[in-house]
Design an enzyme around this catalytic site. Sequence first.
Site, mmCIF file in Angstrom:
data_model
loop_
_atom_site.group_PDB
_atom_site.id
_atom_site.type_symbol
_atom_site.label_atom_id
_atom_site.label_comp_id
_atom_site.label_asym_id
_atom_site.label_seq_id
_atom_site.Cartn_x
_atom_site.Cartn_y
_atom_site.Cartn_z
ATOM 1 N N ARG A 167 -20.064 7.918 17.978
ATOM 2 C CA ARG A 167 -21.224 7.170 17.467
ATOM 3 C C ARG A 167 -20.802 5.932 16.692
ATOM 4 O O ARG A 167 -21.406 4.862 16.831
ATOM 5 C CB ARG A 167 -22.069 8.085 16.559
ATOM 6 C CG ARG A 167 -23.273 7.374 15.907
ATOM 7 C CD ARG A 167 -24.123 8.336 15.110
ATOM 8 N NE ARG A 167 -23.551 8.714 13.831
ATOM 9 C CZ ARG A 167 -23.796 8.093 12.675
ATOM 10 N NH1 ARG A 167 -24.599 7.038 12.643
ATOM 11 N NH2 ARG A 167 -23.255 8.519 11.554
ATOM 12 N N ASN B 144 0.833 -1.207 0.000
ATOM 13 C CA ASN B 144 0.000 0.000 0.000
ATOM 14 C C ASN B 144 0.868 1.258 0.000
ATOM 15 O O ASN B 144 2.015 1.207 0.427
ATOM 16 C CB ASN B 144 -0.910 0.002 1.233
ATOM 17 C CG ASN B 144 -2.095 -0.932 1.062
ATOM 18 O OD1 ASN B 144 -2.678 -1.015 -0.013
ATOM 19 N ND2 ASN B 144 -2.438 -1.647 2.114
ATOM 20 N N HIS C 216 -9.938 -0.212 -1.672
ATOM 21 C CA HIS C 216 -10.415 0.230 -0.358
ATOM 22 C C HIS C 216 -11.626 1.152 -0.456
ATOM 23 O O HIS C 216 -12.105 1.637 0.569
ATOM 24 C CB HIS C 216 -9.310 0.908 0.464
ATOM 25 C CG HIS C 216 -8.239 -0.026 0.921
ATOM 26 N ND1 HIS C 216 -7.101 0.412 1.568
ATOM 27 C CD2 HIS C 216 -8.115 -1.373 0.823
ATOM 28 C CE1 HIS C 216 -6.327 -0.629 1.843
ATOM 29 N NE2 HIS C 216 -6.926 -1.721 1.400
ATOM 30 N N CYS D 53 -5.592 -7.134 -3.361
ATOM 31 C CA CYS D 53 -6.076 -6.798 -2.017
ATOM 32 C C CYS D 53 -7.215 -7.752 -1.693
ATOM 33 O O CYS D 53 -7.988 -8.125 -2.575
ATOM 34 C CB CYS D 53 -6.561 -5.352 -1.992
ATOM 35 S SG CYS D 53 -7.308 -4.848 -0.424
ATOM 36 N N HIS D 54 -7.331 -8.148 -0.432
ATOM 37 C CA HIS D 54 -8.349 -9.126 -0.065
ATOM 38 C C HIS D 54 -9.671 -8.497 0.349
ATOM 39 O O HIS D 54 -10.574 -9.203 0.801
ATOM 40 C CB HIS D 54 -7.831 -10.018 1.070
ATOM 41 C CG HIS D 54 -7.272 -9.259 2.233
ATOM 42 N ND1 HIS D 54 -6.125 -9.649 2.889
ATOM 43 C CD2 HIS D 54 -7.682 -8.134 2.861
ATOM 44 C CE1 HIS D 54 -5.864 -8.808 3.874
ATOM 45 N NE2 HIS D 54 -6.793 -7.891 3.870
#
Length: 436
Positions: A268, A149, A201, A171-172
């Site tokens: 939150r 990355n 991502h 990427c997994h």
Amino acid sequence: MTPTKIAFIGAGSVVFTQGLLADLFAFPELKDAHIALHDIDPERLATAEGAARRIAEERGAAPRVSAHAERRAALADADFVINIIQVGMRESTRTDFDLPARYGIRQTIGDTLGVGGIFRALRTFPVLRSLAEDIAEVCPDAWLLNYTNPMAMNVQYLTQATGLTRVVGLCHSVYWTMHDLAELLRVPFEEIDYQAAGVNHQSWVLRFERGGTDLYPRLDALIAGDPQLRRRVRVDMYRRLGYYPTETSEHSAEYVPWYLHHDSEVERLRLPVGAYLGIVDENVSIYESTRDALAAGGPLPVEGTMEYAPQIIHSVTTGTPRTVYGNVPNHGLIDNLPAGGTVEVPCLVDALGVQPTRVGALPAQCAALNRSYLSMNDLVVRAALQDDPRSIRQAAMADPATAAALPVEGIWDLCDEMVRAHADLLQPGLRATLGH
């Protein structure tokens, strides 16, 4: 037939190397492969070699395992190159978090976008260039399978700064997103059909079906009845955008301006600010445990990881067709994203190699976020290609989360500090500090 040669660059990332080897040796056709390991750290290289031999023995494989302090020796005549380097290691990663934090910037993982992603890319690019030069000379027909990355920036740099064309970023996140969604809905993973696309991502689940029936309504009902599910960033994004994002909430929060800058949203959505530093420390501990277990002759339990690189290697060498998700240049694959940017799409893999699938246009709201992401990537790559330090600052200005947290003078001041901290790992033309 000559055994397949697979070079691991950055093999000292022992945890990842072990998982990939366990996957490789699960294929009978690859049990006699030549595994060539390279790392610049002698201790980590020796640990990787010991782990490779132990895993092969436990898996009933008989590979040739070689360890090389010199990279070109590992690459010579390789059929596949797996890149898993991390330039600067733990020290640089800590800098990527600590300096921005002093300016009030919150990061969770810091390896893809934002200030952390920018400087991880800039210190990785010089190594990628020299790696590509070596590949072009000693194994020009090899496939370069990149795991390092920031994925999208690294793939764009490799394809624009070097002559390599057999490059795919892996990427997994898509696989594990769909695996987890299937588990959430209590549907066998093997029975779901799905398509995702976007950028690494920040891809989107465009189709999610079982036997031709859309599973999104079932997911909607589950979310509506579970207040805790609604306290996840990716679920919040899905409810507002209509398509489920393919990355964890921790990652996803960093790529948009809506969450990390606001204390109420951090609470939150239970966002773990600085989480990656703990992951880095844990990885070091796991490495040390592996090293010590090997030295003591103890057991080395390793699970398969279902990663894409072993599947690609198997498909190319045997002609077995399968679909994986790859990060590749956008040459007519996604209509409403910039040409040349790195996109994540389904790819057919067989004896002809990795063949990306055209997706067409993304939903407008998803493409809008992806374009912001790719615009920042483009400025970072431009900084390196043109030796232009101003483009570093402009990339940070264009980054949504950074822009939400800092005024422009603060962005430039922070970039100056980051440049000074990482100067030894940057190409010389990018080491200038510019002030306001």
